[in-house]
Design an enzyme around this catalytic site. Structure first.
Site, PDB file in Angstrom:
ATOM      1  N   HIS A  73       0.817  -1.221   0.000  1.00 37.56           N
ATOM      2  CA  HIS A  73       0.000   0.000   0.000  1.00 37.56           C
ATOM      3  C   HIS A  73       0.850   1.270   0.000  1.00 37.56           C
ATOM      4  O   HIS A  73       0.403   2.309  -0.456  1.00 37.56           O
ATOM      5  CB  HIS A  73      -0.997  -0.031   1.159  1.00 37.56           C
ATOM      6  N   ASP A  74       2.087   1.183   0.497  1.00 34.96           N
ATOM      7  CA  ASP A  74       2.987   2.323   0.368  1.00 34.96           C
ATOM      8  C   ASP A  74       3.550   2.375  -1.062  1.00 34.96           C
ATOM      9  O   ASP A  74       3.468   3.395  -1.742  1.00 34.96           O
ATOM     10  CB  ASP A  74       4.130   2.213   1.386  1.00 34.96           C
ATOM     11  N   GLY A  86       5.899   6.355  -4.547  1.00 36.76           N
ATOM     12  CA  GLY A  86       6.138   4.909  -4.483  1.00 36.76           C
ATOM     13  C   GLY A  86       6.515   4.449  -3.083  1.00 36.76           C
ATOM     14  O   GLY A  86       5.889   4.854  -2.104  1.00 36.76           O
ATOM     15  N   ASP A  88       8.061   5.120  -0.477  1.00 37.61           N
ATOM     16  CA  ASP A  88       8.722   6.278   0.134  1.00 37.61           C
ATOM     17  C   ASP A  88       8.311   6.527   1.579  1.00 37.61           C
ATOM     18  O   ASP A  88       8.784   7.468   2.199  1.00 37.61           O
ATOM     19  CB  ASP A  88       8.431   7.542  -0.694  1.00 37.61           C
ATOM     20  N   SER A  90       5.333   7.422   2.487  1.00 38.07           N
ATOM     21  CA  SER A  90       4.292   8.461   2.565  1.00 38.07           C
ATOM     22  C   SER A  90       3.035   7.961   3.273  1.00 38.07           C
ATOM     23  O   SER A  90       2.312   8.739   3.880  1.00 38.07           O
ATOM     24  CB  SER A  90       3.934   8.969   1.163  1.00 38.07           C
ATOM     25  N   ASP A 204      -9.299  -8.316   7.890  1.00 41.10           N
ATOM     26  CA  ASP A 204      -9.604  -7.831   9.236  1.00 41.10           C
ATOM     27  C   ASP A 204     -10.755  -6.836   9.220  1.00 41.10           C
ATOM     28  O   ASP A 204     -11.300  -6.510  10.266  1.00 41.10           O
ATOM     29  CB  ASP A 204      -8.365  -7.132   9.825  1.00 41.10           C
ATOM     30  N   ASP A 216      -7.036 -18.341   2.647  1.00 44.54           N
ATOM     31  CA  ASP A 216      -6.897 -19.762   2.282  1.00 44.54           C
ATOM     32  C   ASP A 216      -6.826 -20.588   3.562  1.00 44.54           C
ATOM     33  O   ASP A 216      -6.905 -20.041   4.665  1.00 44.54           O
ATOM     34  CB  ASP A 216      -5.706 -20.009   1.338  1.00 44.54           C
TER      35      ASP A 216
HETATM   36  C1  HEM Z   1      -5.237  -6.531  -6.904  1.00 47.05           C
HETATM   37  C2  HEM Z   1      -4.446  -6.271  -5.897  1.00 47.05           C
HETATM   38  C3  HEM Z   1      -4.853  -6.414  -4.464  1.00 47.05           C
HETATM   39  C4  HEM Z   1      -6.070  -6.230  -3.884  1.00 47.05           C
HETATM   40  C5  HEM Z   1      -7.363  -5.804  -4.539  1.00 47.05           C
HETATM   41  C6  HEM Z   1      -5.910  -6.521  -2.483  1.00 47.05           C
HETATM   42  C7  HEM Z   1      -6.918  -6.418  -1.538  1.00 47.05           C
HETATM   43  C8  HEM Z   1      -6.821  -6.823  -0.221  1.00 47.05           C
HETATM   44  C9  HEM Z   1      -7.886  -6.745   0.751  1.00 47.05           C
HETATM   45  C10 HEM Z   1      -9.257  -6.179   0.512  1.00 47.05           C
HETATM   46  C11 HEM Z   1      -7.410  -7.258   1.912  1.00 47.05           C
HETATM   47  C12 HEM Z   1      -8.169  -7.407   3.237  1.00 47.05           C
HETATM   48  C13 HEM Z   1      -8.079  -6.132   4.030  1.00 47.05           C
HETATM   49  C14 HEM Z   1      -8.829  -6.243   5.344  1.00 47.05           C
HETATM   50  O1  HEM Z   1     -10.035  -6.525   5.362  1.00 47.05           O
HETATM   51  O2  HEM Z   1      -8.193  -6.053   6.389  1.00 47.05           O
HETATM   52  C15 HEM Z   1      -6.050  -7.656   1.676  1.00 47.05           C
HETATM   53  C16 HEM Z   1      -5.226  -8.216   2.614  1.00 47.05           C
HETATM   54  C17 HEM Z   1      -3.895  -8.434   2.423  1.00 47.05           C
HETATM   55  N1  HEM Z   1      -3.168  -8.096   1.306  1.00 47.05           N
HETATM   56 FE1  HEM Z   1      -3.894  -7.592  -0.486  1.00 47.05          FE
HETATM   57  N2  HEM Z   1      -4.624  -6.892  -2.240  1.00 47.05           N
HETATM   58  C18 HEM Z   1      -3.940  -6.824  -3.425  1.00 47.05           C
HETATM   59  C19 HEM Z   1      -2.594  -7.062  -3.607  1.00 47.05           C
HETATM   60  C20 HEM Z   1      -1.713  -7.311  -2.583  1.00 47.05           C
HETATM   61  C21 HEM Z   1      -0.275  -7.311  -2.728  1.00 47.05           C
HETATM   62  C22 HEM Z   1       0.476  -7.062  -4.031  1.00 47.05           C
HETATM   63  C23 HEM Z   1       0.242  -7.577  -1.495  1.00 47.05           C
HETATM   64  C24 HEM Z   1       1.669  -7.679  -1.036  1.00 47.05           C
HETATM   65  C25 HEM Z   1       2.712  -7.800  -1.824  1.00 47.05           C
HETATM   66  C26 HEM Z   1      -0.883  -7.774  -0.602  1.00 47.05           C
HETATM   67  C27 HEM Z   1      -0.785  -8.170   0.704  1.00 47.05           C
HETATM   68  C28 HEM Z   1      -1.857  -8.404   1.542  1.00 47.05           C
HETATM   69  C29 HEM Z   1      -1.731  -9.006   2.850  1.00 47.05           C
HETATM   70  C30 HEM Z   1      -0.467  -9.583   3.465  1.00 47.05           C
HETATM   71  C31 HEM Z   1      -3.010  -8.997   3.412  1.00 47.05           C
HETATM   72  C32 HEM Z   1      -3.428  -9.524   4.794  1.00 47.05           C
HETATM   73  C33 HEM Z   1      -3.365  -8.456   5.845  1.00 47.05           C
HETATM   74  C34 HEM Z   1      -3.764  -9.033   7.191  1.00 47.05           C
HETATM   75  O3  HEM Z   1      -4.063 -10.221   7.285  1.00 47.05           O
HETATM   76  O4  HEM Z   1      -3.768  -8.270   8.147  1.00 47.05           O
HETATM   77  N3  HEM Z   1      -2.044  -7.589  -1.288  1.00 47.05           N
HETATM   78  N4  HEM Z   1      -5.717  -7.374   0.381  1.00 47.05           N
END
Ligand code: HEM
Ligand code: NAG
Ligand code: NAG
Length: 365
Positions: A73-74, A86, A88, A90, A204, A216
């Protein structure tokens, strides 16, 4: 034949040997305990130890997952047309702006956990460096995840990211691929970073009244199970609340599927790559590691940064088994979406259907 193969192996090995000979000249750090090739990296050993013990609690749990999500997200907050810095920092320094972006839902909780460490080490690392260091260290908590490089020296962020740059789970695949494509990611790289990261992840915030809902069956293992679970036929919500925008109940009780993950697994542009990772642990780990490393450098000039990869702990070897189908399910339940390759054969877990436990929240302990 055998001789020439041996000879070419030797020729190939020679330059590698001399590189590793150079790189092993470690000198003792001022702490008298650690040693480093680059003394500029010595200051990071205590930071890594503090993160490992006091932020991550030595586990691939909610805090580690959050630190990995923060990396993305950063870093993704940059666009060739709209600007942004990017990777950074921010998202930390300009959190009053960036946390208002809908896509950053839940990042407030991550910053509540990581932020105090960023502040504590402000004279050692910039926020951009810190976020990438924490992400690299978070991966060393998760069995099967790669050990990725860490480079230091990102300048202080100068402004908030423009809005609209972080993909959302209800975006379509065209817009997701376009957003990543703008910053140099191919569709295959998108599959690797999204699928790989979501193998150690859960929701979360986006599931009403629930926290730590895994994506998963194995959220504390960096494995390929997510590539199976996301391809199972979905079912409707049965709890009376109905699916929210951007998510659907899945065939694996206790888990939730992002709409974007479900579509990436089925879209003609990405389905074959998605399927190709099923039970290909080392391919996933390598491709994901390269993708996250690329994210960590967005907006940065790599040549101005100092390589401190030597402070990153060893990866934890993969200990899990092969990806499997949940009890009672067969390959018929997989929505195989790659026309050019057969879906790999998988064993079905024995026993009655189970419910995957929620990921314990960092704030619970
Ligand atoms: C199309 C791209 C992506 C979308 C739409 C997306 C969306 C999301 C959403 C909606 C959540 C759940 C947030 C919550 O309810 O707390 C999530 C969790 C997460 N995302 Fe993504 N994500 C994307 C790509 C990525 C990428 C590229 C990474 C890291 C390289 C990433 C890492 C994570 C991780 C580790 C979590 C779990 C956080 C936790 O369990 O506290 N995501 N993502
Ligand atoms: C994908 O989403 C974008 C942005 O919302 C929209 O402009 C576009 O029409 C959508 N494309 C498809 C194929 O649905
Ligand atoms: C609202 C909704 O998602 N309905 C779905 C419920 O499940 C059936 C069968 O899979 C689908 O056809 C509906 O679209």
């Amino acid at each position: 034949m055998a001789f020439s193969r041996a000879l070419s192996a030797l020729v190939l090995a020679l330059p590698l040997l001399s590189v590793s000979a150079l790189r092993t000249k470690r000198a003792l750090c001022p702490d008298g305990v650690n040693s480093a090739v680059n003394q500029a990296c010595c200051a990071l050993f205590p930071v890594v130890a503090d993160l490992t013990e006091n932020l991550f609690d030595n586990e691939c749990g909610d805090a580690a997952h959050g630190a990995l999500r923060l990396v993305f997200h950063d870093a993704i907050g940059i666009s060739p047309t709209l600007g942004g810095g990017g990777a950074d920092g921010s998202i930390f320094t300009f959190s009053t702006t960036e946390l208002t972006f809908h896509a950053n839902i839940g990042i407030d909780d991550v910053l509540d956990q990581v932020g105090p460490f960023i502040t504590k080490y402000a004279d050692v690392l910039s926020p951009g460096d810190f976020i990438q260091l924490a992400g690299a260290v978070s991966l060393t908590q998760c069995p099967g995840a790669p050990r990725i490089p860490f480079v230091m020296g990102r300048p202080q962020p100068i402004a908030a990211s423009p809005p609209g740059l972080v993909p959302e789970p209800f975006d379509n695949i065209t817009s997701i691929l376009q957003r990543f494509g703008e910053v140099g990611f191919s569709p295959a790289e998108v599959v690797a970073v999204v699928g790989g990261s979501h193998s150690v992840a859960g929701a979360d915030d986006i599931v009403p009244n629930q926290q730590g809902v895994p994506f998963d069956q194995t959220p504390s293992l960096f494995d390929t199970q997510i590539f199976v679970d996301v391809l199972l036929r979905g079912t409707n919500f049965t709890d009376g609340q109905g699916a929210q925008q951007g998510e659907s109940e899945t065939a694996v009780a206790g888990t939730v599927r992002l709409q974007s993950d479900g579509l990436l697994a089925r879209d003609p542009r990405t389905a074959c790559t998605w399927q190709s990772f099923v039970n290909q642990q080392s391919q996933l780990s390598t491709a994901f590691g390269q993708g996250v490393t690329k994210l960590s450098l967005l907006g940065q000039t790599a040549s101005k940064l100092v390589d401190c990869s030597e402070v990153i702990p060893k990866a934890i070897a993969f200990t899990g088994g092969a990806a499997t189908l949940p009890p009672g399910q067969t390959l018929q339940d997989i929505q195989a979406s790659c026309p050019t390759a057969a879906f790999p054969k998988l064993a079905t877990q024995p026993g009655p259907a189970t419910t995957v436990s929620p990921i314990p929240q960092a704030t619970d302990s």
